[in-house]
Design a protein around this motif. Sequence first.
Motif, PDB file in Angstrom:
ATOM      1  N   UNK A 155       0.848  -1.189   0.000  1.00 17.52           N
ATOM      2  CA  UNK A 155       0.000   0.000   0.000  1.00 17.52           C
ATOM      3  C   UNK A 155       0.885   1.241   0.000  1.00 17.52           C
ATOM      4  N   UNK A 156       0.487   2.212  -0.807  1.00 16.83           N
ATOM      5  CA  UNK A 156       1.227   3.477  -0.889  1.00 16.83           C
ATOM      6  C   UNK A 156       0.258   4.639  -0.753  1.00 16.83           C
ATOM      7  N   UNK A 157       0.608   5.603   0.082  1.00 17.26           N
ATOM      8  CA  UNK A 157      -0.234   6.767   0.353  1.00 17.26           C
ATOM      9  C   UNK A 157       0.269   7.968  -0.429  1.00 17.26           C
ATOM     10  N   UNK A 158      -0.597   8.522  -1.262  1.00 20.29           N
ATOM     11  CA  UNK A 158      -0.280   9.742  -2.002  1.00 20.29           C
ATOM     12  C   UNK A 158      -0.510  10.935  -1.080  1.00 20.29           C
ATOM     13  N   UNK A 159       0.559  11.490  -0.561  1.00 25.43           N
ATOM     14  CA  UNK A 159       0.476  12.574   0.421  1.00 25.43           C
ATOM     15  C   UNK A 159      -0.056  13.866  -0.167  1.00 25.43           C
ATOM     16  N   UNK A 160      -0.157  13.953  -1.475  1.00 21.49           N
ATOM     17  CA  UNK A 160      -0.646  15.181  -2.103  1.00 21.49           C
ATOM     18  C   UNK A 160      -2.171  15.236  -2.150  1.00 21.49           C
ATOM     19  N   UNK A 161      -2.837  14.152  -1.779  1.00 22.65           N
ATOM     20  CA  UNK A 161      -4.296  14.075  -1.862  1.00 22.65           C
ATOM     21  C   UNK A 161      -4.920  13.939  -0.478  1.00 22.65           C
ATOM     22  N   UNK A 162      -6.144  14.435  -0.287  1.00 28.86           N
ATOM     23  CA  UNK A 162      -6.824  14.304   1.001  1.00 28.86           C
ATOM     24  C   UNK A 162      -7.235  12.852   1.252  1.00 28.86           C
ATOM     25  N   UNK A 163      -7.511  12.523   2.511  1.00 25.83           N
ATOM     26  CA  UNK A 163      -7.835  11.148   2.883  1.00 25.83           C
ATOM     27  C   UNK A 163      -9.043  10.591   2.143  1.00 25.83           C
ATOM     28  N   UNK A 164     -10.021  11.442   1.862  1.00 23.53           N
ATOM     29  CA  UNK A 164     -11.253  10.967   1.233  1.00 23.53           C
ATOM     30  C   UNK A 164     -11.169  10.897  -0.293  1.00 23.53           C
ATOM     31  N   UNK A 165     -10.015  11.182  -0.851  1.00 20.93           N
ATOM     32  CA  UNK A 165      -9.868  11.118  -2.306  1.00 20.93           C
ATOM     33  C   UNK A 165      -9.757   9.655  -2.742  1.00 20.93           C
ATOM     34  N   UNK A 166     -10.434   9.253  -3.814  1.00 23.83           N
ATOM     35  CA  UNK A 166     -10.398   7.855  -4.245  1.00 23.83           C
ATOM     36  C   UNK A 166      -9.015   7.374  -4.663  1.00 23.83           C
ATOM     37  N   UNK A 167      -8.103   8.277  -4.963  1.00 23.27           N
ATOM     38  CA  UNK A 167      -6.755   7.884  -5.365  1.00 23.27           C
ATOM     39  C   UNK A 167      -5.728   8.140  -4.272  1.00 23.27           C
ATOM     40  N   UNK A 168      -6.203   8.385  -3.047  1.00 24.05           N
ATOM     41  CA  UNK A 168      -5.279   8.670  -1.951  1.00 24.05           C
ATOM     42  C   UNK A 168      -4.404   7.456  -1.632  1.00 24.05           C
ATOM     43  N   UNK A 169      -4.993   6.268  -1.738  1.00 27.57           N
ATOM     44  CA  UNK A 169      -4.249   5.038  -1.443  1.00 27.57           C
ATOM     45  C   UNK A 169      -4.110   4.198  -2.707  1.00 27.57           C
ATOM     46  N   UNK A 170      -2.910   3.696  -2.941  1.00 29.45           N
ATOM     47  CA  UNK A 170      -2.649   2.776  -4.039  1.00 29.45           C
ATOM     48  C   UNK A 170      -2.395   1.384  -3.456  1.00 29.45           C
ATOM     49  N   UNK A 171      -3.033   0.394  -4.034  1.00 28.36           N
ATOM     50  CA  UNK A 171      -2.764  -0.999  -3.682  1.00 28.36           C
ATOM     51  C   UNK A 171      -2.122  -1.648  -4.898  1.00 28.36           C
ATOM     52  N   UNK A 172      -0.851  -2.044  -4.780  1.00 27.07           N
ATOM     53  CA  UNK A 172      -0.090  -2.505  -5.934  1.00 27.07           C
ATOM     54  C   UNK A 172       0.513  -3.887  -5.676  1.00 27.07           C
ATOM     55  N   UNK A 173       0.996  -4.518  -6.740  1.00 32.48           N
ATOM     56  CA  UNK A 173       1.526  -5.869  -6.585  1.00 32.48           C
ATOM     57  C   UNK A 173       2.660  -6.129  -7.565  1.00 32.48           C
ATOM     58  N   UNK A 174       3.377  -7.224  -7.332  1.00 31.15           N
ATOM     59  CA  UNK A 174       4.435  -7.680  -8.211  1.00 31.15           C
ATOM     60  C   UNK A 174       4.390  -9.196  -8.292  1.00 31.15           C
ATOM     61  N   UNK A 175       4.955  -9.763  -9.355  1.00 33.38           N
ATOM     62  CA  UNK A 175       5.000 -11.209  -9.574  1.00 33.38           C
ATOM     63  C   UNK A 175       6.411 -11.717  -9.304  1.00 33.38           C
ATOM     64  N   UNK A 176       6.528 -12.804  -8.552  1.00 38.14           N
ATOM     65  CA  UNK A 176       7.827 -13.407  -8.309  1.00 38.14           C
ATOM     66  C   UNK A 176       8.235 -14.264  -9.507  1.00 38.14           C
ATOM     67  N   UNK A 177       9.532 -14.242  -9.820  1.00 42.63           N
ATOM     68  CA  UNK A 177      10.034 -15.040 -10.935  1.00 42.63           C
ATOM     69  C   UNK A 177      11.160 -15.953 -10.464  1.00 42.63           C
ATOM     70  N   UNK A 178      11.413 -16.979 -11.267  1.00 48.43           N
ATOM     71  CA  UNK A 178      12.468 -17.942 -10.968  1.00 48.43           C
ATOM     72  C   UNK A 178      13.147 -18.342 -12.269  1.00 48.43           C
ATOM     73  N   UNK A 179      14.177 -19.174 -12.182  1.00 48.95           N
ATOM     74  CA  UNK A 179      14.823 -19.656 -13.390  1.00 48.95           C
ATOM     75  C   UNK A 179      13.855 -20.534 -14.165  1.00 48.95           C
ATOM     76  N   UNK A 180      13.827 -20.373 -15.472  1.00 51.95           N
ATOM     77  CA  UNK A 180      12.911 -21.142 -16.303  1.00 51.95           C
ATOM     78  C   UNK A 180      13.288 -22.624 -16.303  1.00 51.95           C
ATOM     79  N   UNK A 181      12.291 -23.461 -16.444  1.00 51.80           N
ATOM     80  CA  UNK A 181      12.501 -24.904 -16.444  1.00 51.80           C
ATOM     81  C   UNK A 181      13.301 -25.333 -17.677  1.00 51.80           C
ATOM     82  N   UNK A 182      14.253 -26.206 -17.433  1.00 56.39           N
ATOM     83  CA  UNK A 182      15.052 -26.764 -18.521  1.00 56.39           C
ATOM     84  C   UNK A 182      14.571 -28.155 -18.918  1.00 56.39           C
ATOM     85  N   UNK A 183      13.655 -28.717 -18.150  1.00 54.79           N
ATOM     86  CA  UNK A 183      13.118 -30.038 -18.471  1.00 54.79           C
ATOM     87  C   UNK A 183      12.290 -29.950 -19.752  1.00 54.79           C
TER      88      UNK A 183
END
Length: 273
Positions: A155-183
């Motif tokens: 979660x990331x808070x945009x300090x430039x926006x008021x608490x009640x603004x719909x974009x005040x909070x960002x909920x973001x994600x990332x995907x974990x990666x690994x070495x590709x299968x050699x089989x």
Amino acid sequence: MCGRYAASRRPEDLVGLFDVKLWDQEKALPADWNVAPTKEVYAVLDRPVRDAGPEPVRQLRALRWGLVPSWAKSPEKAAMMINARMETVHEKSSYRRPFAARRCLLPADGYYEWVTGGEERKEEEKGKRKRPRKQPYFVTPVDGSVMALAGLYEFWRDATLPDDHPRAWWATCTVLTTEAETAPLPEPAPGSAAAPRALADIHPRMPVALPPDRWDAWLDPARTEPEAIRPLLEDLPTGRLRAYPVPTEVSNVRNNGPELVRELPAPEEETLF
């Protein structure tokens, strides 16, 4: 890596598959056959619900793909943080805290990966600055099941926006990666004898797809020590995925539809390798 994937399953189906207890039906996401960085995606996570006690609740939530650390001054680099390497995720400042407490699963039909065409590679080897053509492949479970990509959220808070603004909070994600299968792939990719025979022939990295027997442990927020979490990403079963060439239209993020995962009888770039 994982730079694009398909997510077409209905939220109602995901609710049953992942034993979800809470989701907002009024904010349902449409089927997306060309999920790109910064788009909203579905994520399954275990998290307490405000004013409902400390016990975590299995939820289906929409997150923006591209993690923004809680301490970031701006979200400008979110599109660059779509992947996190599983080998070092517990050490990096951007991922260390969510790895310990905010893990999720990102449901997918499969992911896209690109291979540079052989003739274009030859031109580059001659010193000609020519943008290489790339053949896209779709990597998907052999049995047609949903891929549960291991992810982290923040979660990331945009300090430039008021608490009640719909974009005040960002909920973001990332995907974990690994070495590709050699089989060897359980079903060889269509095309000539030179077609990829393993996922590592397409790209050296791949997203971590967790089997169902690891879902609960991965989502458990009480599991906070790296020594208890990292084994969930190791010794994953192989032979679960197949890969096949798909139309190059998927390379344009403006294109979207089931035709993007249509299996081609052979790569559009004939001299692929």
